[in-house]
Each structure stands twice: as C-alpha cells, then as structure tokens.
Scaffold this active site. Structure first.
Site, mmCIF file in Angstrom:
data_model
loop_
_atom_site.group_PDB
_atom_site.id
_atom_site.type_symbol
_atom_site.label_atom_id
_atom_site.label_comp_id
_atom_site.label_asym_id
_atom_site.label_seq_id
_atom_site.Cartn_x
_atom_site.Cartn_y
_atom_site.Cartn_z
ATOM 1 N N GLU A 281 81.757 78.932 121.671
ATOM 2 C CA GLU A 281 80.502 78.821 122.421
ATOM 3 C C GLU A 281 80.124 80.152 123.075
ATOM 4 O OE1 GLU A 281 79.514 74.552 124.007
ATOM 5 O OE2 GLU A 281 79.909 75.797 125.739
ATOM 6 N N HIS A 310 102.566 71.864 106.413
ATOM 7 C CA HIS A 310 102.475 70.951 105.278
ATOM 8 C C HIS A 310 101.036 70.530 105.020
ATOM 9 C CE1 HIS A 310 106.876 70.676 105.379
ATOM 10 N NE2 HIS A 310 106.681 70.867 106.680
ATOM 11 N N LYS A 424 70.786 68.649 122.405
ATOM 12 C CA LYS A 424 70.722 67.887 123.661
ATOM 13 C C LYS A 424 69.295 67.364 123.872
ATOM 14 C CE LYS A 424 74.083 70.084 126.799
ATOM 15 N NZ LYS A 424 74.203 70.816 128.062
HETATM 16 O O1 PA5 Z 1 80.651 75.550 128.513
HETATM 17 C C1 PA5 Z 1 79.616 74.926 128.749
HETATM 18 O O2 PA5 Z 1 78.730 75.403 129.453
HETATM 19 C C2 PA5 Z 1 79.413 73.532 128.205
HETATM 20 O O3 PA5 Z 1 80.410 73.163 127.324
HETATM 21 C C3 PA5 Z 1 79.374 72.533 129.349
HETATM 22 O O4 PA5 Z 1 80.570 72.575 130.053
HETATM 23 C C4 PA5 Z 1 79.119 71.113 128.843
HETATM 24 O O5 PA5 Z 1 77.926 71.063 128.111
HETATM 25 C C5 PA5 Z 1 79.040 70.140 130.018
HETATM 26 O O6 PA5 Z 1 78.052 70.547 130.918
HETATM 27 P P1 PA5 Z 1 77.945 69.958 132.371
HETATM 28 O O7 PA5 Z 1 79.148 70.348 133.132
HETATM 29 O O8 PA5 Z 1 76.706 70.573 132.927
HETATM 30 O O9 PA5 Z 1 77.837 68.455 132.226
#
Ligand code: PA5
Length: 455
Positions: A281, A310, A424
């Site tokens: 990410e 394996h 989203k």
């Molecule tokens: O790293 C990130 O920003 C995302 O993976 C968020 O942690 C994830 O989308 C959850 O978001 P939130 O904490 O706002 O619910």
C-alpha cells in the site's frame, strides 16, 4: 549484540551471479545519506510517535479494566488490524485463546465482514464478559463500522451498558466514532493524526490489544527506539533498514518485481502479513511526487518455511529472475520437541531419531538458502535470536523505515493510498450511503453497458 540481525550475504555478487555489486551501492551512498537526513527532518508519524509516548500512559492507566474481561475483540481492518494480529500471534502462544490458566482475556481480531467468520467469533464470546475495541482512524470504513453496529446491537440486546463494553480507538478530532464518543462518553483512545493506518501498530491501534493480551508494550517500543537510533546512521553499510531498502530498489530496477518474506516459524508468519500491507500500500503507486505516471511497486508475497518448500520453492528456485527472498530464522524456539528414536533399522527414518524439530526446521532453512543461492536467486536472512517484544519492535520499526527509504528512492508518496478509494466509493454508493446517489447511477450504467462474458 542484543536483537535481530540482517544477513545480506546472498544479495551480493559474486555470491549471486546477477547480484548487486558494492560499486552499485557506493553510487547511492550520497543519495541514501540525503534520504536519511530528509526522513529524520520530516519526521513522519511513525518516527515522531516514538518521541512522545504520552499515549502509553493512557493505555497503561486502563490496563486493569481491559484485562478484567474474558474476551477482548478488535473490530478493525487493514492498518487497524494487521499489526494487532501480528503482535498477538508472534508474541503470544499460538494456542493462546485456548490455554488453561491464562490470566489475560482471549483476544479476537475481526478484520473482515465475511458472515461465517464474524459469526464464528461471536459464537465464542459471552457479551457480558467482552470488551469490544472498535478501531478506525477515519471512522468511516464500512467493514469496521458494520462490525461495530453488530457488536453494539448485541450489547444493547443484552441490556448492557455500551460504555462498559466498548472502547474506541480513533482520530482525536474527526470521524463518527469521535462524535459518538463525545455524545455518549464512550472511552476513546487517540490515534495520532500524523500516523497513517499501516504505520500505526505502535500507537494505541496495536498497543491496546497487545496489552490486553499481556504483551510487554514498553519493550516493544524500546525495540523500535533502538532501531530508530541505528537508522539515523547515514552510512548505508551500517544502517540495515536503509541497506535493505537500497538492495530491494536496485533489484527492482533490474526487474525483480516480487519480494517474498518467508519466516521459518509459524509464530513469525503473520509479521509477513503486516509487511505485505506496508510494502504494497505504501509503494504501489501510479504517480510519482512530480505527478508523472510511473506505476511502480514491488509485489510482497508471504510464504512459510518449511511448509511452502513443498508448494512454492520450486518456482523460487527455477522460475523467472523476478524475486528476492527474505528468509526469517528463529534461533531459539519457545518450545521444542525431540523426535523419538524409532524404526532404527530403516535409514529413511533413523537419521531423524533423537534430533529436535527446531534443528530440522533450521536445517531446512539452510537447505532453502543454499539452493536459492546455487540457483543464483537473491536471498537474505533476518535472524531472531528469540521471539520477544524488543525484537519484534525492532523488526516493525526497521520495516517502517525501510519502506520510507524505498518510497524516497522510488520518488513516490509513501503515505497515501489513492488506489484504495475507488473500491470503497463503489461500496458506499451501492450500499446506499447518502451523498453517493449520482455515483451509484454512474457505476450501474457503466456495468450495464459492458459486454458480459460469463460461462
Ligand atoms: O493503511 C491504511 O491507511 C489502511 O489500510 C487503513 O488502515 C484501513 O483502510 C482502515 O482504515 P480506518 O482505520 O480509517 O478504518
């Protein structure tokens, strides 16, 4: 020396025929120095949080309350869950929830909205004896919010007081959880606004459930601080996280698009899950910082030794030259099992008798390392002398810093995730969230127009 070690031997030429040469590292020495200074000056949230550890006091203040429950359930997803899962599986016994005589609550982490999964956890808890920790920085994420509503519905249906069974972890100012907390007085911990989800495991996001599960959160932070000090060293040869970033970057430029993390330890496996999110990410980006389309990123993959020998290792050894393998070795296992000396007349079995499982597993690691190297595949090793909170804190910070350095080398924004937004938005629109009516129409029209090919 206390703590984890990084063995880069098999990343370099001539140990690996197509390996990185020291000249190539030297060419980047100045660049890395600049990057380290820049990161230290900019002080991203994952660094600044180690300086101001006020949030730790707040967590420690509520330790007794949190640990008085039979079950502690985290409701969160992505950066609001993966670190929690990694800490629990790494630092607590694998059968923690089923251990007799455990003095701390069972820990459950609900990081999906799969009804079979959620229901299976709800089946295991008694709401009267459960504390739900709803974690969401934004306070809008559909998965965390729906699981919050389900938990709240259960609490209310039992006639229980939500203030006694719910604790939020969210932004200090913004979001619906903050609003509810103000309206209803629900106990709420703050996520420092400058710390992004995937970098937040060492904030109340990851630390509260860790503390609930009896993990030494102070030692965890001390481990992170230790690597922070080492990461200040601008000499790339003395800075493991920076060197690791540079090696991954140099290989990436040569077409090594895949980074595999392969712990030889079930307890360490889910650190690789946490790493996958951090690497993917943070670094998978369409645009660079100048707004040019670059479509960069190295795909992180997790594997488990010896199990995946394996399953995957055939590909790693003989497949395309596009992978770097990071093996994780544990020197001292918490427990061990001696293989009994049976069937001594059969040589296919007798060599195992009297040996320990830890010895077999680490010999297998050596075998994989040797084979990868013989096949000319770059591989490195992180060595945990043992699993403890200090070492895990070191590992976490080291990878956060490595990710920050890699982001600078790739010239992208490490801390945003615009690519997650579209999916989203579609969910919000199709689930009927207010304000998304037009977008919902647009999505439906586009889908209608598509020529379908379903067989
Ligand atoms: O790293 C990130 O920003 C995302 O993976 C968020 O942690 C994830 O989308 C959850 O978001 P939130 O904490 O706002 O619910």
């Amino acid at each position: 020396m206390k703590g984890i070690k990084f063995d880069f031997t098999n990343m370099f030429f001539p140990n690996i025929e197509k390996g990185i040469k020291f000249d190539e590292i030297d060419e980047y020495k100045e660049k890395i120095k600049e990057i380290i200074n820049e990161i230290m000056d900019e002080e991203p949230g994952f660094i600044s949080l180690l300086k101001d550890t006020k949030y730790l006091e707040k967590i420690l203040d509520i330790q007794d309350w949190v640990q008085s429950f039979e079950s502690f359930v985290v409701l969160g997803i992505g950066g609001s869950a993966l670190g929690n899962i990694a800490l629990q599986t790494t630092l607590n016994p694998l059968n923690y929830n089923y251990m007799k005589g455990r003095k701390t609550p069972k820990i459950f982490i609900v990081d999906n909205v799969d009804p079979d999964f959620v229901a299976s956890i709800l089946d295991q808890i008694d709401p009267h004896k459960t504390l739900f920790n709803v974690i969401s920085k934004s306070g809008t994420t559909a998965e965390a919010m729906s699981n919050y509503l389900i938990a709240r519905g259960i609490i209310e249906s039992y006639g229980l007081d939500p203030k006694k069974h719910i604790i939020f972890t969210t932004d200090p100012e913004n979001g619906i959880l903050r609003q509810i907390s103000k309206d209803e007085g629900i106990e709420t911990l703050e996520i420092p606004p400058e710390v992004g989800g995937r970098f937040s495991v060492l904030t109340p996001v990851g630390l509260l459930s860790a503390l609930a599960g009896g993990i030494d959160i102070i030692d965890l932070i001390n481990g992170a601080k230790d690597i922070l000090e080492k990461s200040k060293n601008t000499n790339v040869y003395e800075n493991p996280a920076a060197l690791n970033a540079l090696l991954h970057f140099l290989y990436y430029k040569k077409g090594y698009n895949i980074s595999i993390m392969m712990p030889y330890s079930n307890k360490l496996l889910l650190l690789a899950d946490w790493y996958r999110q951090l690497w993917a990410e943070s670094l998978g980006k369409k645009y660079n910082i100048n707004g040019e389309i670059v479509n960069v990123g190295q795909t992180p993959v997790k594997a488990l030794g010896a199990t995946d020998q394996h399953s995957q290792v055939q590909l790693y050894n003989e497949g395309p030259d596009d992978k770097i393998v990071t093996l994780i070795k544990l020197e001292k296992f918490e427990r061990d099992i001696k293989i009994p000396k049976l069937h001594e007349g059969y040589s296919a079995l007798s060599y195992l008798g009297g040996r320990k499982l830890s010895e077999l597993l680490n010999t297998e690691l050596f075998g994989t390392e040797y084979a990868l190297t013989e096949h000319g595949k770059p591989n490195m090793k992180i060595i945990f002398p043992e699993i403890n909170a200090f070492n895990v804190g070191q590992f976490i910070f080291s990878y956060e810093f490595q990710t920050a350095v890699m982001g600078k080398l790739l010239e992208i924004n490490t801390y945003d995730q615009p690519g997650v937004e579209l999916g989203k938005k579609v969910t919000y629109a199709l689930m009927g969230r207010k304000g998304y009516e037009e977008f919902s129409k647009e999505v439906k029209e586009k889908i209608e127009k598509k020529e379908k090919f379903i067989i």
